[in-house]
Design an enzyme around this catalytic site. Structure first.
Site, PDB file in Angstrom:
ATOM      1  NE  ARG A 107      -3.699   0.966   2.092  1.00  0.00           N
ATOM      2  CZ  ARG A 107      -4.889   1.263   2.610  1.00  0.00           C
ATOM      3  NH1 ARG A 107      -4.998   2.205   3.533  1.00  0.00           N
ATOM      4  NH2 ARG A 107      -5.958   0.624   2.207  1.00  0.00           N
ATOM      5  CG  HIS A 134      -8.369   0.467  -2.539  1.00  0.00           C
ATOM      6  ND1 HIS A 134      -7.607  -0.609  -2.138  1.00  0.00           N
ATOM      7  CD2 HIS A 134      -9.043   0.877  -1.419  1.00  0.00           C
ATOM      8  CE1 HIS A 134      -7.810  -0.828  -0.848  1.00  0.00           C
ATOM      9  NE2 HIS A 134      -8.672   0.042  -0.388  1.00  0.00           N
ATOM     10  CD  GLN A 137     -13.070  -1.085  -0.146  1.00  0.00           C
ATOM     11  OE1 GLN A 137     -12.172  -1.003   0.697  1.00  0.00           O
ATOM     12  NE2 GLN A 137     -14.304  -1.444   0.169  1.00  0.00           N
ATOM     13  CG  ASP A 230     -13.238   7.110  -1.131  1.00  0.00           C
ATOM     14  OD1 ASP A 230     -13.120   7.083   0.108  1.00  0.00           O
ATOM     15  OD2 ASP A 230     -12.266   6.912  -1.912  1.00  0.00           O
ATOM     16  CB  CYS A 271     -13.836   2.103   0.430  1.00  0.00           C
ATOM     17  SG  CYS A 271     -13.397   3.846   0.321  1.00  0.00           S
ATOM     18  NE  ARG A 316     -10.932  -4.308   1.155  1.00  0.00           N
ATOM     19  CZ  ARG A 316      -9.943  -3.470   1.508  1.00  0.00           C
ATOM     20  NH1 ARG A 316     -10.157  -2.454   2.313  1.00  0.00           N
ATOM     21  NH2 ARG A 316      -8.725  -3.610   1.001  1.00  0.00           N
TER      22      ARG A 316
HETATM   23  N1  NVA Z   1      -9.698   7.314  -1.559  1.00  0.00           N
HETATM   24  C1  NVA Z   1      -9.334   6.916  -0.212  1.00  0.00           C
HETATM   25  C2  NVA Z   1      -9.603   5.460  -0.003  1.00  0.00           C
HETATM   26  C3  NVA Z   1      -9.289   4.944   1.370  1.00  0.00           C
HETATM   27  C4  NVA Z   1      -9.557   3.473   1.524  1.00  0.00           C
HETATM   28  C5  NVA Z   1      -7.866   7.242   0.008  1.00  0.00           C
HETATM   29  O1  NVA Z   1      -7.058   6.967  -0.887  1.00  0.00           O
HETATM   30  O2  NVA Z   1      -7.526   7.772   1.054  1.00  0.00           O
HETATM   31  N1   CP Z   2     -11.126   0.692   2.858  1.00  0.00           N
HETATM   32  C1   CP Z   2      -9.843   0.638   3.214  1.00  0.00           C
HETATM   33  O1   CP Z   2      -8.955   0.327   2.427  1.00  0.00           O
HETATM   34  O2   CP Z   2      -9.604   0.966   4.524  1.00  0.00           O
HETATM   35  P1   CP Z   2      -8.181   1.131   5.204  1.00  0.00           P
HETATM   36  O3   CP Z   2      -7.572   2.390   4.668  1.00  0.00           O
HETATM   37  O4   CP Z   2      -8.486   1.228   6.678  1.00  0.00           O
HETATM   38  O5   CP Z   2      -7.343  -0.074   4.872  1.00  0.00           O
END
Ligand code: NVA
Ligand code: CP
Length: 332
Positions: A107, A134, A137, A230, A271, A316
């Protein structure tokens, strides 16, 4: 099937409709096994690296618990724990981790980093979120839809909000792949890239899907089966808050929006994490500065019977487990 064996999971672009549906069905099967206490230790004896440049609750916990359920050992490697990024290149890190681990989750910020890891690791690399995509997800989101609607083909799936973040991009790809009526509703300034929209339209031709990109909320949500949103500020974009609030306030998911769908059973998905109350430090800061108690979704919708966000979060685990098992074990 062993078709996915040895493959990385970077975006849904690299997977066919059939493969995506297979992963979702495998996840449902593994979920059932977990609930019944039936062992499913397909990765017995493996070691899995979990590399994180950004924070995470769901993704980290899902990978960790999935590893243990599958009989593998998870090793969490935070950005500041290893040499990666400061004293050691992505390429060298990939080679070293690949010599010791059987699979690597990443990540982080740049999508090119996860691509480079996959190029050099020699073991499957799974994208746990980048600035652009992502994909794990989306599998959880689609499993949640399938559990409640029974199928994915033809489902009217509306993403409202920041139309060019990792979730919008990934849902656009996934929705087109599985033949949904996928709609992205956002201000023009935040439309997905033309390149991605053209790609999705091509894919939708094959899957009998539909693609709509619009800034008109009424048009987008009419007849929706699913409304998805989101955060307005993704990780790494914290300086954009003022501009995003100005652009996105009309796109807040609230009761009026759900009513406009004409579907009293419309599913609400997110998400997570989500800004729907003042129970967080960031929430209170935004309230002090901008007077907003809620952002992308109201607390009313978040807590309503239409909301499936915690089923989605649980999924998830099952979907990530499916991705690791399918790419790293012989399932026969
Ligand atoms: N768009 C958000 C998703 C978090 C799971 C981010 O990248 O912070
Ligand atoms: N939805 C998701 O990816 O959550 P986290 O950022 O907590 O992993």
């Amino acid at each position: 099937s062993d078709r996915l064996l040895g493959r990385s999971f970077l975006t849904l672009k690299e997977f066919t409709e059939e493969e995506i549906l297979y992963l979702i069905d495998l996840a449902a099967e593994l979920k059932e096994k977990k609930k019944k206490g039936i062992p499913h230790r397909y990765l017995e004896g493996q070691n899995i690296a979990l590399l994180f440049e950004k924070p995470s609750t769901r993704t980290r916990c899902a990978f960790t618990v999935a590893c243990v359920d599958l009989g593998a050992h998870p090793e969490y490697l935070g950005k500041n724990d290893i040499q990666f990024g400061k004293k050691e290149s992505t390429r060298d890190t990939a080679i070293v981790l690949g010599r010791m681990f059987d699979g690597i989750e990443f990540r982080g910020f740049k999508h090119s980093t996860v691509e480079e890891l996959a190029k050099y690791a020699g073991v499957p690399v799974w994208n746990g979120l980048t600035d652009e995509f992502h994909p794990t997800q989306v599998l959880a989101d689609f499993l949640t839809v399938k559990e409640n609607i029974g199928h994915l083909k033809g489902v009217t799936f509306v993403y409202v909000g920041d139309g060019r973040n990792n979730m919008a991009n990934s849902l656009l790809i996934g929705g087109a792949k599985v033949g949904m009526d996928i709609r992205i509703c956002s201000p023009k300034e935040l439309f997905p890239s033309e390149e991605l929209v053209n790609y999705a339209k091509e894919v939708a031709k094959e899957s009998n899907g539909k693609v709509m990109i619009t800034s008109d909320v009424d048009e987008a949500v009419s007849g929706a089966d699913v409304i998805y949103t989101d955060v307005w500020i993704s990780m790494g974009e914290e300086d954009k808050i003022k501009e995003r609030i100005d652009l996105l306030l009309p796109y807040q998911v609230n009761r009026e929006m759900l009513e406009k769908t004409g579907n009293e059973n419309v599913m609400f998905l997110h998400c997570l994490p989500s800004f729907h109350d003042l129970e967080t430090e960031v929430g209170r800061q935004v309230y002090e500065k901008f007077g907003l108690k809620e952002m992308e979704v109201t607390d009313e919708v978040f807590q309503s019977k239409n909301s499936y966000v915690f089923d989605e979060a649980e999924n998830r685990l099952h979907t990530i487990k499916a991705v690791m098992a399918a790419t790293n074990a012989r399932l026969g």
